[in-house]
Enzyme design. Structure first.
Site, mmCIF file in Angstrom:
data_model
loop_
_atom_site.group_PDB
_atom_site.id
_atom_site.type_symbol
_atom_site.label_atom_id
_atom_site.label_comp_id
_atom_site.label_asym_id
_atom_site.label_seq_id
_atom_site.Cartn_x
_atom_site.Cartn_y
_atom_site.Cartn_z
ATOM 1 N NE ARG A 1 -4.233 -1.775 0.848
ATOM 2 C CZ ARG A 1 -5.171 -1.866 1.785
ATOM 3 N NH1 ARG A 1 -5.238 -0.960 2.740
ATOM 4 N NH2 ARG A 1 -6.046 -2.849 1.747
ATOM 5 C CG ASP B 1 -14.903 6.395 5.812
ATOM 6 O OD1 ASP B 1 -15.415 5.278 5.654
ATOM 7 O OD2 ASP B 1 -13.660 6.559 5.853
HETATM 8 C C1 LIG Z 1 -14.281 -1.973 4.649
HETATM 9 S S1 LIG Z 1 -14.968 -0.348 4.679
HETATM 10 C C2 LIG Z 1 -16.616 -0.714 5.211
HETATM 11 C C3 LIG Z 1 -17.663 0.061 4.419
HETATM 12 C C4 LIG Z 1 -19.113 -0.301 4.747
HETATM 13 N N1 LIG Z 1 -19.429 -0.039 6.119
HETATM 14 C C5 LIG Z 1 -19.396 -1.731 4.394
HETATM 15 O O1 LIG Z 1 -19.540 -2.577 5.274
HETATM 16 O O2 LIG Z 1 -19.483 -2.037 3.195
HETATM 17 C C6 LIG Z 1 -14.209 0.327 6.149
HETATM 18 C C7 LIG Z 1 -14.267 1.850 6.212
HETATM 19 O O3 LIG Z 1 -13.924 2.231 7.550
HETATM 20 C C8 LIG Z 1 -13.247 3.469 7.483
HETATM 21 N N2 LIG Z 1 -12.492 3.645 8.759
HETATM 22 C C9 LIG Z 1 -11.350 3.037 9.177
HETATM 23 N N3 LIG Z 1 -10.992 3.480 10.383
HETATM 24 C C10 LIG Z 1 -11.935 4.377 10.768
HETATM 25 C C11 LIG Z 1 -12.106 5.186 11.932
HETATM 26 N N4 LIG Z 1 -11.244 5.160 12.959
HETATM 27 N N5 LIG Z 1 -13.179 6.006 11.981
HETATM 28 C C12 LIG Z 1 -14.078 6.054 10.959
HETATM 29 N N6 LIG Z 1 -13.959 5.320 9.836
HETATM 30 C C13 LIG Z 1 -12.895 4.482 9.733
HETATM 31 C C14 LIG Z 1 -12.360 3.328 6.256
HETATM 32 O O4 LIG Z 1 -11.951 4.592 5.757
HETATM 33 C C15 LIG Z 1 -13.269 2.551 5.306
HETATM 34 O O5 LIG Z 1 -13.946 3.403 4.423
#
Ligand SMILES: C[S@@+](CC[C@H](N)C(=O)[O-])C[C@H]1O[C@@H](n2cnc3c(N)ncnc32)[C@H](O)[C@@H]1O
Length: 302
Positions: free
Chosen positions: A55, A164
Site C-alpha cells: 500500500r 468516514d
Molecule cells: C471496509 S470499509 C466498510 C464500508 C461499509 N461499512 C461496508 O460494510 O461495506 C471500512 C471503512 O472504515 C473506514 N475507517 C477506518 N478506520 C476508521 C475510523 N477510525 N473512523 C471512521 N472510519 C474508519 C475506512 O476509511 C473505510 O472506508
C-alpha cells in the site's frame, strides 16, 4: 494498552519483514503501526507487513523518498501532517458494495422501517447513522430501502448521517458516481428510478439521483475521536470496520453506540464482527450480526 506491533527483546528491529523496491524493517512497521493506531485505532501486527509494503511503496516513490525510514521520519514530523493523512487513506480498506449483507436491509425494511416511517409521517424525528460509509454504497442502500417504502421521505424529518475517517473516500461518496458493475446488486427498478447515466471522461458511469442524496449528510468522523452528536440515532450501521480494531477498542465503541441508541434501537455490524465482552449485556442479539439495545431502563444484565 499494548503497543502495536511492539518489538520484543528477542526480535531484531532491523529484520526485513517485506521487501522489493524498498526494504520494510520491523522497526519501520512498528512505527507505522503505532501512528495508524493512534490516528484511527487500526491494529497492525507483523502479519500485515506485505500489505503495508504494497500500500505504501508506490507512495514513497511518488514522494521521492529513499525508503521507509525516511518516510517514517516524514509522517511523524509536523511538516508531514498531510503525508500522514495520505498514509491513513492508503492503509484503510474501503471495500464495500450496494446492499452488502442484504439480510440487514431486509430486516430494516420488514422490522424497523415500518415503525420509523410512521413516526416520521406523524411529525417525529428519525435518524440513521452509517458509521464507516466508505464510498457511500452503504448509506445509499439505506436510502434506497427507505425510498422504496416512502418516496417522499425527504419531505419529513428523516435523515441519514454517513461518516468516514477518510476525506478522499467521502468525496467519492458525495459525488455518488459508480461503475456499472457496482450496480449489479441494485434491482433494475431501483436503478431506473434512482440512478442516471453520466459520461465520466468517456466512461459510462451511473450517478445517484439528487432525491436520494437529499436524505443523506456526509461528514468526516473518526470513530476514535469525540462524537459531536446531540440527539439519538434510531439505527446504527457500523459494518466491517471494527474488525480492524483491537478488542478493547471494539468494546469501547459498542458501549458508545449504546449511549446513542434509544431503548430498542438497532445496531447492524459486519459479518465477521461480534458485540463481545461486557457490551454483550447491553444488546439482544436478534439475528445475524443484528442487535437491539436493551435500553437504559432495563439496566445491565448480570
Ligand atoms: C471496509 S470499509 C466498510 C464500508 C461499509 N461499512 C461496508 O460494510 O461495506 C471500512 C471503512 O472504515 C473506514 N475507517 C477506518 N478506520 C476508521 C475510523 N477510525 N473512523 C471512521 N472510519 C474508519 C475506512 O476509511 C473505510 O472506508
Amino acid at each position: 494498552m499494548k503497543a502495536m506491533s511492539a518489538i520484543d527483546s528477542r526480535q531484531s528491529p532491523d529484520e526485513i519483514l517485506a521487501s522489493g523496491e524498498y526494504p520494510l524493517s520491523r522497526k519501520d512497521l512498528a512505527d507505522i503501526a503505532a501512528m495508524i493506531y493512534a490516528d484511527a485505532g487500526i491494529y497492525l501486527n507483523d502479519s500485515k507487513a506485505s500489505l503495508v509494503y504494497s500500500r505504501l511503496s508506490k507512495h514513497i516513490r511518488n514522494l521521492g523518498l529513499s525508503g521507509f525510514r525516511e518516510y517514517c521520519a516524514l509522517v511523524s514530523s509536523q511538516e508531514g501532517a498531510g503525508a500522514r493523512r495520505e498514509m491513513l487513506s492508503h492503509l484503510t480498506t474501503n471495500f464495500t458494495r450496494f446492499f452488502r449483507e442484504n439480510h440487514h436491509f431486509e430486516h430494516l425494511r420488514d422490522e424497523v422501517l415500518p415503525g420509523l416511517l410512521n413516526r416520521a409521517r406523524s411529525g417525529g424525528r428519525v435518524r440513521i447513522w452509517s458509521a464507516a460509509c466508505s464510498d457511500g454504497q452503504e448509506p445509499y442502500s439505506i436510502a434506497l430501502t427507505v425510498l422504496a417504502m416512502m418516496p417522499n421521505a425527504a419531505d419529513y424529518d428523516f435523515r441519514i448521517l454517513a461518516t468516514d475517517i477518510d476525506p478522499k473516500i467521502l468525496a467519492q461518496a458525495r459525488a455518488g458516481v459508480y461503475d456499472e458493475n457496482a450496480l449489479e446488486t441494485v434491482s433494475p427498478a431501483m436503478r431506473k428510478q434512482w440512478f442516471r447515466e453520466v459520461d465520466a471522461g468517456g466512461r459510462r458511469k451511473f450517478q445517484v439521483d439528487d432525491r436520494v442524496k437529499k436524505l443523506i449528510t456526509f461528514n468526516e468522523l473518526n470513530l476514535m475521536a469525540q462524537w459531536p452528536f446531540k440527539g439519538n440515532f434510531d439505527v446504527i450501521f457500523c459494518r466491517n470496520v471494527v474488525i480492524y480494531f483491537d478488542e478493547p477498542t471494539q468494546m469501547k465503541i459498542w458501549s458508545r453506540f449504546a449511549s446513542l441508541l434509544p431503548d430498542a434501537g438497532h445496531l447492524y455490524i459486519g459479518h465477521s464482527e461480534r458485540v463481545s465482552g461486557d457490551s454483550k449485556n447491553l444488546f439482544d442479539n436478534i439475528g445475524i450480526t443484528t442487535y437491539r439495545y436493551i435500553g437504559k431502563s432495563a439496566g445491565r444484565r448480570a
